[in-house]
Design an enzyme around this catalytic site. Structure first.
Site, PDB file in Angstrom:
ATOM      1  N   GLU A   1       0.839  -1.212   0.000  1.00  0.00           N
ATOM      2  CA  GLU A   1       0.000   0.000   0.000  1.00  0.00           C
ATOM      3  C   GLU A   1       0.867   1.253   0.000  1.00  0.00           C
ATOM      4  O   GLU A   1       0.580   2.220  -0.697  1.00  0.00           O
ATOM      5  CB  GLU A   1      -0.940   0.023   1.212  1.00  0.00           C
ATOM      6  CG  GLU A   1      -1.982  -1.108   1.243  1.00  0.00           C
ATOM      7  CD  GLU A   1      -2.838  -1.160  -0.010  1.00  0.00           C
ATOM      8  OE1 GLU A   1      -3.182  -0.094  -0.528  1.00  0.00           O
ATOM      9  OE2 GLU A   1      -3.144  -2.278  -0.480  1.00  0.00           O
TER      10      GLU A   1
ATOM     11  N   ASP B   1       3.989  -4.218  -5.746  1.00  0.00           N
ATOM     12  CA  ASP B   1       4.542  -5.493  -5.269  1.00  0.00           C
ATOM     13  C   ASP B   1       6.072  -5.420  -5.226  1.00  0.00           C
ATOM     14  O   ASP B   1       6.708  -5.833  -4.259  1.00  0.00           O
ATOM     15  CB  ASP B   1       4.137  -6.651  -6.204  1.00  0.00           C
ATOM     16  CG  ASP B   1       2.710  -7.121  -5.959  1.00  0.00           C
ATOM     17  OD1 ASP B   1       2.133  -6.735  -4.917  1.00  0.00           O
ATOM     18  OD2 ASP B   1       2.173  -7.865  -6.803  1.00  0.00           O
TER      19      ASP B   1
HETATM   20 ZN   LIG Z   1      -2.424  -2.589  -4.820  1.00  0.00          ZN
END
Ligand SMILES: [Zn+2]
Length: 410
Positions: free
Chosen positions: A275, A356
């Site tokens: 996030e 990621d």
């Molecule tokens: Zn995401």
């Protein structure tokens, strides 16, 4: 029937058909055997259940969208828009109130019609798969809060937009654009503190190992956190998630209680890092800039079409009006909207890979990120093998197996 009729009709039908075709392909792409990557995470029964969930929700989605299309077409071609206009005009209100009443009634009707579908989805489908935690009381209060919020926030905005077009002539679109931009920035700023707490309880993360690890991670990633909150997602569903809200000094990260319950601390840090990655890679600003630019283009085009007689004829309207012009332009604009959302999904999937990568690089822990993704898929009964065409049109996130593959390559 004129050119506008054909464009709008074609857009409605093409949108519907893309939905149906990708759904069918998706059901055909379901595989009997568990992907190797997920051995040991899913047992045979859960894997079967996840496929059944995809099947049931897809079929229900087809029913809902078919019904929605049918209602729109019947209302349109039976002259519903003009019928409602005559009723509202009969009340002899000020033109702005006229517009608010007209739009308000349509929104209200749409909400009423969709209620049985939402009830079935929540209390039958989600219930059957063990996700539903919503009580009838929460369901009803959510509905009222939602309508009230739309009235309090959406009403004045709509009144302002109608007034700009009514009174300010050819520059109306610029005023509308400015007002909508300011409005959406304010909403995003107050959402975490004023709006979301109306629906959920946000509690700061308690003192302890989780909080310490989060703070030390945030410091190492040079991210100043105003708050990390646990949200009572379990009030409505057993599904789990995490998200980022607000901007500037008001930014917050919320972890669902269901997420905290099922993940280890290092998995939670990975999710949080993902996030934060969206923020650090400027995805939040990017989204805001695109949506502001989009609103400018939309209001400009609206100003060109708002008093186009042909557009009103396509909806069998006896009289033209600014409010109906807003509505019909919205339908005429749908093809551009579809195209834009197609590209936005592509961008969003790219952003997910970037977030990621950010998480893995800053935590130096790819295993926890992979384990977190696996658990999330399992707990949310995600479809592990979606059809590529369905991903292309409808997925804001890449399929989990592709994300894992990309993480392994970092
Ligand atoms: Zn995401």
């Amino acid at each position: 029937m004129n050119i506008y009729t054909y464009i709008i009709l074609a857009a409605l039908i093409i949108d519907f058909l893309i939905g149906i075709i990708t759904d069918i392909l998706n059901l055909k792409a379901l595989r009997e055997d568990l992907p190797r990557e997920f051995e040991g995470v899913y047992d045979a029964e859960i894997y079967k259940k996840s496929q059944e969930y995809t099947r049931v929700s897809t079929k229900f989605g087809v029913i809902t969208s078919s019904f929605g299309l049918a209602v729109t077409l019947v209302f349109w071609f039976s002259g519903g828009f003009n019928f409602l206009d005559r009723i509202v005009r009969g009340w002899e209100l000020h033109p702005i109130w006229n517009g608010l009443a007209y739009m308000g009634i349509l929104v209200f009707l749409k909400t009423i019609i969709s209620i049985p579908f939402t009830i079935y989805k929540t209390f039958v489908i989600e219930e059957q798969f063990g996700f539903n935690k919503t009580t009838p009381k929460t369901f009803v209060t959510d509905l009222f809060k939602g309508l009230l919020l739309a009235l309090i926030l959406g009403g004045p905005l709509l009144a302002g937009l109608l007034a700009f077009f009514q009174y300010t002539g050819s520059l109306a679109w610029i005023y509308c654009w400015t007002a909508t931009t300011a409005f959406s920035l304010i909403i995003q700023f107050i959402a975490p503190t004023w709006i979301m707490p109306l629906f959920n309880k946000f509690t700061p993360v308690e003192e302890g190992e989780l909080k310490d690890k989060i703070l030390s991670y945030a410091e190492s990633a040079k991210f100043s956190l105003r708050g990390i909150f646990i949200m009572d997602g379990s009030r409505r569903s057993a599904k789990s998630n995490a998200f980022f809200t607000g901007f500037g000094k008001n930014k917050r990260i919320a972890l669902f209680d269901t997420l905290v319950e099922k993940h280890t601390i290092s998995e939670l840090i990975s999710i949080l890092a993902h996030e934060i990655g969206h923020y650090k890679k400027k995805h939040i600003i990017q989204g805001m800039v695109i949506s502001i630019a989009h609103m400018g283009v939309m209001f400009f085009l609206l100003s060109l079409f708002i008093s186009n007689r042909g557009l009103f004829d396509a909806f069998f309207m006896k009289q033209t009006s600014i409010y109906a012009g807003f509505l019909f332009f919205g339908m005429l604009y749908a093809p551009i909207e579809m195209l834009l959302s197609f590209f936005m999904q592509i961008l969003s999937r790219r952003n997910e890979y970037q977030a990621d990568r950010f998480a893995v690089e800053t935590t130096e822990d790819s295993e926890s990120m992979i384990n977190a993704l696996k658990k999330l898929s399992k707990d949310n009964l995600s479809n592990l093998t979606p059809h590529p065409l369905n991903v292309l049109f409808n997925y804001s996130h890449p399929p989990v197996l592709e994300r894992i593959k990309a993480i392994r390559l970092i």
